[in-house]
Scaffold this motif. Structure first.
Motif, PDB file in Angstrom:
ATOM      1  N   PRO A  53      29.002  30.149   0.900  1.00 20.79           N
ATOM      2  CA  PRO A  53      29.273  31.015   2.060  1.00 20.79           C
ATOM      3  C   PRO A  53      28.017  31.702   2.592  1.00 20.79           C
ATOM      4  CG  PRO A  53      30.979  31.305   0.409  1.00 20.79           C
ATOM      5  CD  PRO A  53      29.909  30.462  -0.226  1.00 20.79           C
ATOM      6  N   LYS A  54      27.093  32.062   1.700  1.00 17.52           N
ATOM      7  CA  LYS A  54      25.855  32.706   2.137  1.00 17.52           C
ATOM      8  C   LYS A  54      24.929  31.709   2.823  1.00 17.52           C
ATOM      9  CE  LYS A  54      26.209  36.216  -1.467  1.00 17.52           C
ATOM     10  NZ  LYS A  54      25.641  36.777  -2.707  1.00 17.52           N
ATOM     11  N   GLU A  91      26.033  29.212   4.563  1.00 12.91           N
ATOM     12  CA  GLU A  91      26.637  28.991   5.876  1.00 12.91           C
ATOM     13  C   GLU A  91      26.380  30.160   6.827  1.00 12.91           C
ATOM     14  OE1 GLU A  91      30.708  27.794   5.460  1.00 12.91           O
ATOM     15  OE2 GLU A  91      30.200  26.013   4.264  1.00 12.91           O
ATOM     16  N   GLN A  92      26.234  31.356   6.290  1.00 11.13           N
ATOM     17  CA  GLN A  92      25.896  32.502   7.140  1.00 11.13           C
ATOM     18  C   GLN A  92      24.551  32.300   7.837  1.00 11.13           C
ATOM     19  OE1 GLN A  92      26.027  36.030   4.698  1.00 11.13           O
ATOM     20  NE2 GLN A  92      28.238  35.879   4.347  1.00 11.13           N
ATOM     21  N   ASN A  93      23.713  31.464   7.267  1.00  8.24           N
ATOM     22  CA  ASN A  93      22.403  31.181   7.854  1.00  8.24           C
ATOM     23  C   ASN A  93      22.394  29.927   8.716  1.00  8.24           C
ATOM     24  OD1 ASN A  93      20.281  33.190   6.647  1.00  8.24           O
ATOM     25  ND2 ASN A  93      21.609  32.651   4.938  1.00  8.24           N
ATOM     26  N   ALA A 134      17.490  30.336   3.569  1.00  9.45           N
ATOM     27  CA  ALA A 134      18.791  30.637   2.952  1.00  9.45           C
ATOM     28  C   ALA A 134      18.488  31.146   1.546  1.00  9.45           C
ATOM     29  CB  ALA A 134      19.675  29.389   2.920  1.00  9.45           C
TER      30      ALA A 134
END
Length: 386
Positions: free
Chosen positions: A170-171, A173-175, A137
């Motif tokens: 949010p980034k 969580e994208q991972n 991340a």
């Protein structure tokens, strides 16, 4: 008579150790057991009662949450990651709907291996350093920007800021991760092995030194900028690498140095305050999203309460680790403002060499400016600095 008393005491201690190991093997730990370890809770009856209570808790729960760490349960004395407290807080905050099964001491792996297991959903949650988290991340690697948040307070300011919550999470969580809470340990130090370079006071003292670094590209660049020869070594292999001279120096916090048994192989430790030795408890996002909303709230509330407890324990944990390292002859060095300025000048985040990292990880130079403001702005949390 005195000899008989000593024999009886040794036998009792032996029984207590066997009982502790019996519980350890089954993962059946509660905070009550550990807090009461000086009395009757070490009896055979109490061991059986505690194990029975844990089985009943797990049976009554709707969800089982395996939480893995690289640290033994007793590590919080010098390295406050508070595994037992997290277990109790989440179980209580969810009214027993979640049973937390601890897997301490590297039972399921350490470092990047634990991050990978959380991301894949092999386990629900784990603790890992942000340096080991960064390859999975990348946005969190901003934490490792030298002198951005090397102090405990600046790190705490940043990870509890609105900017971090709205721009970084949010980034993450994208991972595939959900950050539960960030663990404040202490700034990383420069630690030199016996027979190595000697005390490191200025960047010049690091010239050419083989320096063990984790997976963070940012840390590798930083130590290169201050004159060292960065040598990537997996954390699990680091103690042997230092002993054998594969690397001559490393940079965890003093708590980590003590917990992982470096005290007898180090000579000097310097507080450069460049980067925090910070941890995060994360869980698999898909698993978290599958929980009912009230259970999600309980998991996050229990995590937040554990975060509060972590901040309170930082100075005592540091003091204990330093005293134990000093008994083995380790010498500690704090730097003057002028000496710190020399380190910042050589490798600090204000240098243009970091601009590409700022744009890549923060999205733009303007966003990085907001990140800097967040680190500079104290919110509702206070933590003691080294």
């Amino acid at each position: 008579m005195e000899e008989k008393v000593n024999d009886d005491t040794q036998e009792l201690q032996s029984i207590e150790r066997r009982n502790f190991l019996k519980l350890a093997a089954g993962g059946s730990f509660t905070a009550a057991l550990i807090l009461g370890a000086n009395g009757t809770l070490w009896s055979q009856e109490a061991v059986a009662q505690t194990a029975s209570e844990e089985r009943e808790r797990e049976k009554a729960a709707d969800h089982v949450m395996t939480v893995a760490t690289a640290y033994v349960l007793g590590a919080s004395r010098s390295y406050p990651i508070l595994q037992l407290d997290l277990k109790e807080n989440i179980q209580n905050a969810t009214n027993g709907k979640v049973y937390v099964k601890l897997a301490p001491g590297g039972q399921l792996g350490a470092g990047g291996a634990l991050v990978q297991k959380v991301q894949s959903g092999t386990i629900q949650a784990a603790q890992h350093s942000l340096s080991n988290f960064a390859p999975f991340a990348s946005t969190v690697d901003l934490i490792n920007m030298p002198y951005l948040c090397g102090s405990n307070q600046r790190f705490t300011n940043l990870v509890h800021s609105n900017f971090w919550n709205t721009e970084v999470h949010p980034k993450v969580e994208q991972n595939g991760f959900k950050a539960l809470f960030y663990v404040n340990i202490d700034p990383r130090v420069v630690a030199v092995r016996k027979g190595g370079a000697g005390a490191v006071i200025t960047p010049g003292d690091l010239s050419g030194v083989k320096f063990r670094v984790p997976g963070s590209k940012m840390l590798q660049q930083y130590y290169r900028m201050v004159g060292a020869n960065p040598t990537p070594v997996a954390w699990g292999e680091t103690p042997s690498a230092i002993k054998q001279g594969v690397a001559d120096a490393l940079d965890p916090s003093v708590g980590a140095l003590y917990v992982f048994g470096f005290k007898d192989i180090l000579s000097h430790v310097t507080f450069t305050q460049a980067v925090p030795d910070s941890q995060v408890y994360s869980c698999n996002l898909e698993w978290f999203n599958s929980l009912p909303s009230d259970v999600q709230e309980g998991v996050m509330w229990g995590s937040e309460m554990t975060g509060h407890m972590n901040l309170a324990k930082v100075p005592a944990a540091r003091g204990y680790a330093m005293s134990e390292l000093a008994k083995s002859g380790v010498q500690f060095h704090s730097l003057t403002d002028d000496q710190l300025a020399e380190w910042k000048s050589a490798g600090g985040y204000q240098r243009s060499e970091w601009d590409s990292f700022k744009k890549e990880l923060a999205g733009s130079m303007a966003n990085f400016g907001k990140l800097e403001d967040a680190a500079n702005t104290q919110g509702k949390y206070y933590v003691h600095d080294a």
